[in-house]
Design an enzyme around this catalytic site. Structure first.
Site, PDB file in Angstrom:
ATOM      1  N   HIS A  75       2.529  22.404  -7.392  1.00 44.30           N
ATOM      2  CA  HIS A  75       3.265  21.968  -8.582  1.00 44.30           C
ATOM      3  C   HIS A  75       2.423  21.964  -9.846  1.00 44.30           C
ATOM      4  O   HIS A  75       2.800  21.344 -10.833  1.00 44.30           O
ATOM      5  CB  HIS A  75       3.881  20.581  -8.342  1.00 44.30           C
TER       6      HIS A  75
ATOM      7  N   ARG B 113       0.401   9.861 -18.253  1.00 42.29           N
ATOM      8  CA  ARG B 113       0.015  10.102 -16.854  1.00 42.29           C
ATOM      9  C   ARG B 113      -1.348  10.783 -16.767  1.00 42.29           C
ATOM     10  O   ARG B 113      -2.149  10.494 -15.868  1.00 42.29           O
ATOM     11  CB  ARG B 113       1.080  10.959 -16.153  1.00 42.29           C
TER      12      ARG B 113
ATOM     13  N   ALA C 101      -2.091   6.189   3.637  1.00 39.26           N
ATOM     14  CA  ALA C 101      -2.888   7.399   3.823  1.00 39.26           C
ATOM     15  C   ALA C 101      -4.335   7.101   4.233  1.00 39.26           C
ATOM     16  O   ALA C 101      -4.876   7.739   5.142  1.00 39.26           O
ATOM     17  CB  ALA C 101      -2.859   8.225   2.531  1.00 39.26           C
TER      18      ALA C 101
ATOM     19  N   GLN D   4       1.396  18.672  -3.330  1.00 40.78           N
ATOM     20  CA  GLN D   4       2.442  18.613  -4.353  1.00 40.78           C
ATOM     21  C   GLN D   4       1.934  17.830  -5.553  1.00 40.78           C
ATOM     22  O   GLN D   4       2.625  17.714  -6.552  1.00 40.78           O
ATOM     23  CB  GLN D   4       3.672  17.886  -3.807  1.00 40.78           C
ATOM     24  N   ASN D   5       0.747  17.255  -5.405  1.00 36.88           N
ATOM     25  CA  ASN D   5       0.243  16.406  -6.481  1.00 36.88           C
ATOM     26  C   ASN D   5      -0.283  17.241  -7.635  1.00 36.88           C
ATOM     27  O   ASN D   5      -0.802  18.334  -7.441  1.00 36.88           O
ATOM     28  CB  ASN D   5      -0.860  15.485  -5.958  1.00 36.88           C
ATOM     29  N   VAL D   6      -0.167  16.671  -8.811  1.00 37.94           N
ATOM     30  CA  VAL D   6      -0.634  17.357 -10.020  1.00 37.94           C
ATOM     31  C   VAL D   6      -1.847  16.633 -10.598  1.00 37.94           C
ATOM     32  O   VAL D   6      -2.284  16.933 -11.694  1.00 37.94           O
ATOM     33  CB  VAL D   6       0.499  17.428 -11.069  1.00 37.94           C
TER      34      VAL D   6
HETATM   35  P1  NAD Z   1       7.337  10.872  -3.723  1.00 34.91           P
HETATM   36  O1  NAD Z   1       7.030   9.941  -4.828  1.00 34.91           O
HETATM   37  O2  NAD Z   1       8.669  11.460  -3.624  1.00 34.91           O
HETATM   38  O3  NAD Z   1       7.080  10.143  -2.318  1.00 34.91           O
HETATM   39  C1  NAD Z   1       5.936   9.412  -2.038  1.00 34.91           C
HETATM   40  C2  NAD Z   1       5.877   9.139  -0.545  1.00 34.91           C
HETATM   41  O4  NAD Z   1       4.644   8.517  -0.268  1.00 34.91           O
HETATM   42  C3  NAD Z   1       6.970   8.228  -0.014  1.00 34.91           C
HETATM   43  O5  NAD Z   1       7.530   8.796   1.147  1.00 34.91           O
HETATM   44  C4  NAD Z   1       6.225   6.936   0.332  1.00 34.91           C
HETATM   45  O6  NAD Z   1       6.757   6.317   1.509  1.00 34.91           O
HETATM   46  C5  NAD Z   1       4.844   7.435   0.609  1.00 34.91           C
HETATM   47  N1  NAD Z   1       3.781   6.478   0.325  1.00 34.91           N
HETATM   48  C6  NAD Z   1       3.762   5.462  -0.568  1.00 34.91           C
HETATM   49  N2  NAD Z   1       2.574   4.844  -0.552  1.00 34.91           N
HETATM   50  C7  NAD Z   1       1.827   5.487   0.383  1.00 34.91           C
HETATM   51  C8  NAD Z   1       0.498   5.322   0.852  1.00 34.91           C
HETATM   52  N3  NAD Z   1      -0.306   4.383   0.349  1.00 34.91           N
HETATM   53  N4  NAD Z   1       0.065   6.166   1.809  1.00 34.91           N
HETATM   54  C9  NAD Z   1       0.865   7.138   2.326  1.00 34.91           C
HETATM   55  N5  NAD Z   1       2.125   7.329   1.909  1.00 34.91           N
HETATM   56  C10 NAD Z   1       2.594   6.516   0.957  1.00 34.91           C
HETATM   57  O7  NAD Z   1       6.227  11.972  -3.806  1.00 34.91           O
HETATM   58  P2  NAD Z   1       6.214  13.467  -3.326  1.00 34.91           P
HETATM   59  O8  NAD Z   1       6.852  13.577  -1.993  1.00 34.91           O
HETATM   60  O9  NAD Z   1       4.823  13.899  -3.522  1.00 34.91           O
HETATM   61  O10 NAD Z   1       7.145  14.337  -4.297  1.00 34.91           O
HETATM   62  C11 NAD Z   1       7.523  14.067  -5.580  1.00 34.91           C
HETATM   63  C12 NAD Z   1       7.011  14.930  -6.715  1.00 34.91           C
HETATM   64  O11 NAD Z   1       6.315  14.031  -7.507  1.00 34.91           O
HETATM   65  C13 NAD Z   1       6.037  16.020  -6.451  1.00 34.91           C
HETATM   66  O12 NAD Z   1       6.579  17.174  -6.986  1.00 34.91           O
HETATM   67  C14 NAD Z   1       4.766  15.683  -7.264  1.00 34.91           C
HETATM   68  O13 NAD Z   1       4.383  16.782  -8.072  1.00 34.91           O
HETATM   69  C15 NAD Z   1       5.172  14.566  -8.149  1.00 34.91           C
HETATM   70  N6  NAD Z   1       4.230  13.438  -8.274  1.00 34.91           N
HETATM   71  C16 NAD Z   1       2.879  13.636  -8.251  1.00 34.91           C
HETATM   72  C17 NAD Z   1       2.016  12.554  -8.355  1.00 34.91           C
HETATM   73  C18 NAD Z   1       0.539  12.797  -8.315  1.00 34.91           C
HETATM   74  O14 NAD Z   1       0.083  13.895  -8.646  1.00 34.91           O
HETATM   75  N7  NAD Z   1      -0.263  11.818  -7.867  1.00 34.91           N
HETATM   76  C19 NAD Z   1       2.515  11.250  -8.478  1.00 34.91           C
HETATM   77  C20 NAD Z   1       3.896  11.078  -8.505  1.00 34.91           C
HETATM   78  C21 NAD Z   1       4.742  12.180  -8.386  1.00 34.91           C
END
Ligand code: NAD
Ligand code: ZN
Length: 243
Positions: free
Chosen positions: A119, A69, A232, A101-103
């Site tokens: 996170h 990742r 988004a 919440q993103n890392v």
């Molecule tokens: P999640 O994966 O639970 O949910 C993602 C949400 O984003 C869903 O509700 C979905 O409908 C929506 N989504 C999908 N595509 C989209 C788009 N193009 N635009 C807007 N919304 C869209 O993620 P979460 O709620 O952030 O929580 C899960 C945990 O996962 C967190 O603790 C986080 O740390 C971790 N995580 C982080 C990353 C990252 O850093 N990019 C990626 C995956 C998971």
């Protein structure tokens, strides 16, 4: 699409704005979300890997997932949605807080500064023995698990796993901003991971105008003054982009 005029007015008039982002905001940068398609890794669900129990049982496997990742994130670039939020911060200055919440570090790379990473960060590790934090080596040369530079013990990813506490003070700072905000904006989170999920509700109860951007409905949707069922980039362009 017709512009959400009321929400745009509220955002431009507000002195205090709080924003919560989740994995959905980075989807357009090519980083898969956990929930939804593309969330699997070698047949494992993230919920089976992002836990202290998984790490205790098989640290090598968990580290390989994080190394994969980390490499993916370092190849990705911030997208227009990350940049629009960095721009909003420059307009609101100390009336602004971004809670993510993103890392993946993409908000920081897009220029966001007033930010709480609830996170942690995938680009850092933390010593299991002495808790020293340090950045991972370049993904091209990184071989997990990393060793602590201070005491040579094994280090773990510097992220918050399911069932773990958030970094000290992080949630308090986020909650303070959400409870005082005139406008709260929640983007790309499934609103299923507590306590982050509660931030939108807190703002709503405190009288903020609550906006949600998510192509799907979530448990927060019924509390929102406006739900934009958009990705988004499109949603933030409609709210924050040029008229
Ligand atoms: P999640 O994966 O639970 O949910 C993602 C949400 O984003 C869903 O509700 C979905 O409908 C929506 N989504 C999908 N595509 C989209 C788009 N193009 N635009 C807007 N919304 C869209 O993620 P979460 O709620 O952030 O929580 C899960 C945990 O996962 C967190 O603790 C986080 O740390 C971790 N995580 C982080 C990353 C990252 O850093 N990019 C990626 C995956 C998971
Ligand atoms: Zn150490």
């Amino acid at each position: 699409m017709e512009l959400p005029i009321e929400a745009r007015k509220r955002i431009s008039a507000a002195k205090r704005v709080a924003v919560l982002t989740g994995a959905g905001i980075s989807a357009a940068s090519g980083i898969p979300t956990f929930r939804g398609s593309g969330g699997l890794w070698n047949g494992f669900r993230p919920e089976e890997l992002a836990t202290p129990q998984a790490y205790a049982q098989n640290p090598q496997k968990v580290w390989e997932w994080y190394a994969w990742r980390y490499a993916q994130v370092m190849q990705a670039n911030p997208n227009r949605a990350h940049r629009l939020l960095a721009q909003l911060e420059r307009q609101k200055r100390d009336g602004f807080l971004l809670v993510t919440q993103n890392v993946d570090g993409l908000h920081a790379r897009a220029g966001s500064v007033r930010m709480v990473e609830l996170h942690g960060s995938i680009g850092r590790a933390r010593c299991e023995v002495c808790s020293t934090h340090f950045p991972l080596p370049d993904p091209a040369v990184f071989v997990p698990p990393p060793q602590c530079p201070a005491c040579s013990a094994r280090a773990r990813p510097d992220v918050v796993w399911f069932g773990e506490r958030l970094p000290k003070g992080a949630f308090e700072r986020a909650e303070a901003a959400f409870s005082r905000a005139e406008v709260a904006l929640v983007v790309g989170t499934s609103a299923q991971v507590e306590p982050a999920a509660s931030l939108g509700r807190v703002a709503g109860w405190a009288g903020a105008y609550l906006i949600e951007v998510n192509p799907d409905r979530t448990p927060l949707t019924p509390h929102a003054d406006l739900h934009l069922p958009l990705e988004a980039v499109e949603g933030l362009e409609a709210l924050l982009g040029p008229p």
